[in-house]
Write an enzyme that holds these catalytic residues in place. Structure first.
Site, PDB file in Angstrom:
ATOM      1  N   CYS A   2       0.857  -1.174   0.000  1.00 53.46           N
ATOM      2  CA  CYS A   2       0.000   0.000   0.000  1.00 53.46           C
ATOM      3  C   CYS A   2       0.894   1.224   0.000  1.00 53.46           C
ATOM      4  CB  CYS A   2      -0.903   0.023   1.230  1.00 53.46           C
ATOM      5  SG  CYS A   2      -1.795  -1.521   1.523  1.00 53.46           S
ATOM      6  N   ARG A  27       1.196   0.764  -6.004  1.00 48.41           N
ATOM      7  CA  ARG A  27       1.420  -0.095  -4.836  1.00 48.41           C
ATOM      8  C   ARG A  27       0.112  -0.550  -4.199  1.00 48.41           C
ATOM      9  NH1 ARG A  27       6.976   1.032  -2.251  1.00 48.41           N
ATOM     10  NH2 ARG A  27       6.129  -0.308  -0.647  1.00 48.41           N
ATOM     11  N   TRP A  73      -4.158  -1.703  -0.898  1.00 49.21           N
ATOM     12  CA  TRP A  73      -4.302  -3.003  -1.539  1.00 49.21           C
ATOM     13  C   TRP A  73      -4.750  -3.943  -0.435  1.00 49.21           C
ATOM     14  CZ3 TRP A  73      -2.305  -7.956  -1.172  1.00 49.21           C
ATOM     15  CH2 TRP A  73      -2.477  -8.784  -2.292  1.00 49.21           C
ATOM     16  N   ASN A  99       0.808   0.320   6.534  1.00 47.40           N
ATOM     17  CA  ASN A  99       1.175  -0.748   5.603  1.00 47.40           C
ATOM     18  C   ASN A  99       1.678  -1.935   6.414  1.00 47.40           C
ATOM     19  OD1 ASN A  99       0.668   0.966   3.480  1.00 47.40           O
ATOM     20  ND2 ASN A  99       2.811   1.333   2.984  1.00 47.40           N
ATOM     21  N   GLY A 100       1.375  -3.142   5.948  1.00 47.54           N
ATOM     22  CA  GLY A 100       1.840  -4.333   6.650  1.00 47.54           C
ATOM     23  C   GLY A 100       0.683  -5.156   7.177  1.00 47.54           C
ATOM     24  N   GLU A 482       9.239 -16.502 -17.222  1.00 49.61           N
ATOM     25  CA  GLU A 482       8.964 -15.081 -17.059  1.00 49.61           C
ATOM     26  C   GLU A 482       7.902 -14.611 -18.050  1.00 49.61           C
ATOM     27  OE1 GLU A 482       9.268 -10.858 -16.332  1.00 49.61           O
ATOM     28  OE2 GLU A 482       9.415 -12.694 -15.134  1.00 49.61           O
ATOM     29  N   LYS A 486       4.230 -12.919 -17.337  1.00 51.25           N
ATOM     30  CA  LYS A 486       3.830 -11.609 -17.874  1.00 51.25           C
ATOM     31  C   LYS A 486       2.450 -11.673 -18.511  1.00 51.25           C
ATOM     32  CE  LYS A 486       6.947  -8.667 -16.911  1.00 51.25           C
ATOM     33  NZ  LYS A 486       7.247  -9.508 -15.724  1.00 51.25           N
ATOM     34  N   GLU A 489      -0.089 -11.857 -15.813  1.00 47.39           N
ATOM     35  CA  GLU A 489      -0.188 -10.627 -15.035  1.00 47.39           C
ATOM     36  C   GLU A 489      -1.005  -9.554 -15.735  1.00 47.39           C
ATOM     37  OE1 GLU A 489       3.699  -9.777 -12.342  1.00 47.39           O
ATOM     38  OE2 GLU A 489       4.037  -9.862 -14.488  1.00 47.39           O
ATOM     39  N   HIS A 505       6.407 -35.724 -21.719  1.00 45.88           N
ATOM     40  CA  HIS A 505       6.220 -36.438 -20.461  1.00 45.88           C
ATOM     41  C   HIS A 505       4.924 -36.031 -19.763  1.00 45.88           C
ATOM     42  CE1 HIS A 505      10.119 -38.276 -20.795  1.00 45.88           C
ATOM     43  NE2 HIS A 505      10.689 -37.092 -20.957  1.00 45.88           N
ATOM     44  N   LYS A 602       2.685  -3.632  -6.757  1.00 44.71           N
ATOM     45  CA  LYS A 602       4.069  -3.613  -7.193  1.00 44.71           C
ATOM     46  C   LYS A 602       5.025  -4.199  -6.162  1.00 44.71           C
ATOM     47  CE  LYS A 602       7.468  -2.434  -9.948  1.00 44.71           C
ATOM     48  NZ  LYS A 602       7.676  -3.139 -11.217  1.00 44.71           N
TER      49      LYS A 602
END
Length: 607
Positions: A2, A27, A73, A99-100, A482, A486, A489, A505, A602
């Site tokens: 946040c 954030r 967030w 935050n936290g 990666e 992406k 996301e 396999h 983020k």
């Protein structure tokens, strides 16, 4: 995950706080709020949604200083007006942004309810506000009340608090969640990220864990949770407010993908040593004899940082001939790992504040391991907690999805691998070869970016499908991982990544005409084996988009994006660039919220 912003001084703090919150919206962006302390009363306004929604609904009476604000967030409680920060205590004297995560929130809530205090929100933050309110009954000094309240709190927090009875100050505290103070001319700022306040000041002070600060217009004082005074030294930040502006681009992600030639130039600047065919990395704080003594390298990171660590592990093994592995930091400390006394541990984080990675660093440090950091943010928690490391200098990255920081981190690992290799058995000729290739990387990245029109067409084709599979081998495997992340996301497409040879396999059962495959197929020693895998896919009607160094025949791939050659060890760096653009343009074709993808933030500063 946040954003916190605060201001105390002679100006109206509300516009300053709102501007800072908009810069921190990457954030956290599901709700926001602001509180102003003045005339022995708090004025608070909160709103679900983006900061634009908060601004448009803000009453004219909300103005003045000191002011604190928050963009959220959600962790505890759904994103609603009630759950948005700031939260006010039962006496309506204190307003808190946080935050936290408070880990003993259920116990605190039970204690408060036993005392007749019923929280109105679902958040853990409101409980902290009530604890401060209770403590103020026993402590005339509000800083002592804050200190007393925090003695009952377990977990992580970055806090900013205003007090209606002292409308000339902001109290802040940190434990496991970043807080930075900004120094102005008879005014002070506080934020969870320096990007929120860089337009107003470039002189900052980073709080350490277990520290409290009292901010007033003409300065600040700092102390520990047990009331010991702490002297702090300010630092100057090395970027400008314009670095956080979108400029001519529609999205920050596209801007930051396009900034990669300059970002890589900064990463390598001053570090390429042609005279001795090596790399200069003074920030490691390790003598060559110490570096020669390590028998294994362990790399820890989360998300894209973890995948860059996989690239790094391969580079270190290949060039320095030291066994190296990468592991998700979020799992590392919970499996009770055996700490290798002969091992070098490397923590990777763009923000330098990733909670899981920071916790792993702290666990390693407690057990006596040697830990380096590879981070972007100067002065961040991981940078301060490690023994040394490499700043990647990619510049501010605002979009939630990593792009230039991923690329610059891979470049940093390439430099570290050359540095370790030259201390060991890597020849001067190989050192020269790789230094030349590193110097050429920015221009070759720019050449990939020039193929954007072809990538747009491929992204439009890919976006028609609901699922996708990404494959690669050895050097291409972490790039496939990666790339799959992406596309998940930013385009919200279901995607999976597999080693190419592993398709037969099991995953080959998924291949049909509706399962596109994006194949990373460099011209390396495994190229012919990769072609065999492509034949297997085509035999089952699987459509293929190849990322390669030459145009593949249509019987192998309907589409090929051609990437310039570089030295084999560095090819993953270039192969990743078109895949970033592919994800971006697929998301754009699907009209996604590219810079602020749903459910993500983020800097993941909570576990």
């Amino acid at each position: 995950m946040c954003g916190i912003v605060g201001y105390v001084g002679s100006r109206d703090g509300v516009p300053i706080v709102l501007e800072g919150l908009q810069r921190l919206e990457y954030r956290g962006y599901d709700s926001g709020g602001i509180a102003v302390a003045g005339a022995s009363a708090l004025r608070v306004h909160k709103a679900k949604g983006r900061i634009a929604d908060l601004k448009s609904s803000l009453p004219k009476r909300i103005k003045g200083s000191p002011a604190i604000g928050h963009t959220r967030w959600a962790t505890h409680g759904a994103p609603t007006d009630v759950n948005a920060h700031p939260h006010v205590d039962f006496s309506e004297r204190f307003a808190v942004v946080h935050n936290g995560i408070i880990e003993n929130a259920p116990q605190i809530k039970a204690r408060l309810e036993a005392d007749g205090i019923t929280p109105v929100s679902e958040t853990d933050t409101e409980l902290v506000a009530h604890l401060i309110g209770q403590a103020a009954a026993d402590h005339e000094d509000p800083v002592e009340a804050l200190r007393s309240a925090l003695s009952h709190v377990e977990g992580a927090y970055g806090l900013a608090v205003v007090d209606a009875q002292h409308p000339d100050r902001i109290m802040v505290a940190r434990l496991g969640s970043p807080i930075v103070l900004g120094l102005g001319d008879r005014e002070m700022y506080v934020a969870s990220d320096v990007g929120a306040i860089v337009r107003h000041t470039k002189q900052v002070v980073h709080l350490e864990d277990g520290e409290i600060a009292l901010l007033e217009a003409d300065g600040f004082t700092t102390s520990t949770l047990d009331a010991r005074p702490v002297q702090k030294i300010s630092e100057r930040v090395d970027f400008d407010a314009e670095d956080f502006d979108m400029g001519e681009h529609q999205h920050f992600l596209r801007k930051e993908i396009g900034e990669q030639p300059e970002a890589v130039e900064r990463t390598i600047s001053g570090r390429l040593d042609e005279r001795f065919s090596t790399i200069k990395l003074g920030g490691l704080n390790l003598h060559p004899n110490e570096l020669r003594s390590f028998k294994r390298v362990y790399i820890l990171g989360c998300g894209s940082a973890y995948y860059s660590g996989e690239v790094g592990a391969q580079l270190i093994e290949e060039l320095a001939r030291i066994p190296a592995t990468a592991e998700a930091a979020s799992e590392f400390r919970y499996r009770n790992p055996v700490i290798d006394p002969d091992g070098l541990y490397i923590a990777v984080s763009q923000s330098g504040e990733t909670a899981d990675t920071l916790a792993a660093v702290e666990e390693l440090t407690r057990k006596g391991a040697r830990v380096l950091g590879v981070v972007n943010q100067v002065g961040s928690a991981i940078a301060r907690a490690t023994d040394g490391g490499i700043y990647i200098h990619a510049g501010p990255e605002v979009s939630v999805a990593s792009s230039k920081s991923f690329t610059s981190t891979c470049v940093a690992f390439a430099m570290l691998a050359v540095h370790l290799g030259r201390i060991r058995d890597l020849s001067p000729a190989d050192g020269d070869r790789l230094i030349t290739a590193l110097r050429e990387l920015p221009a070759k990245i720019a050449a990939v970016l020039e193929q954007e029109e072809k990538i747009i067409e491929a992204a439009g084709w890919l976006s028609q499908f609901e699922n996708a599979m990404f494959i690669g081998r050895v050097r291409g495997w972490p790039i496939a991982r990666e790339a799959a992340q992406k596309i998940k996301e930013v385009a919200y497409m279901h995607a999976e990544a597999y080693q190419s040879a592993e398709l037969k396999h099991g995953p080959l059962a998924l291949i049909d005409a509706q399962m596109p495959v994006v194949a990373v197929v460099p011209d390396d020693e495994l190229h012919e084996k990769q072609r065999s895998t492509l034949h297997e896919i085509r035999a089952r009607s699987g459509p293929i988009l190849a990322i390669s160094h030459h145009e593949l025949p249509t019987e192998l791939a309907e589409r090929t994006i051609v990437v310039p050659r570089t030295e084999p060890e560095l090819e993953p760096i270039l192969l990743n660039i078109p895949l970033q653009l592919l994800a971006y343009h697929a998301a754009k074709a699907l009209d996604r919220d590219i810079d602020k993808p749903r459910n993500l933030a983020k800097s993941v500063t909570v576990e």
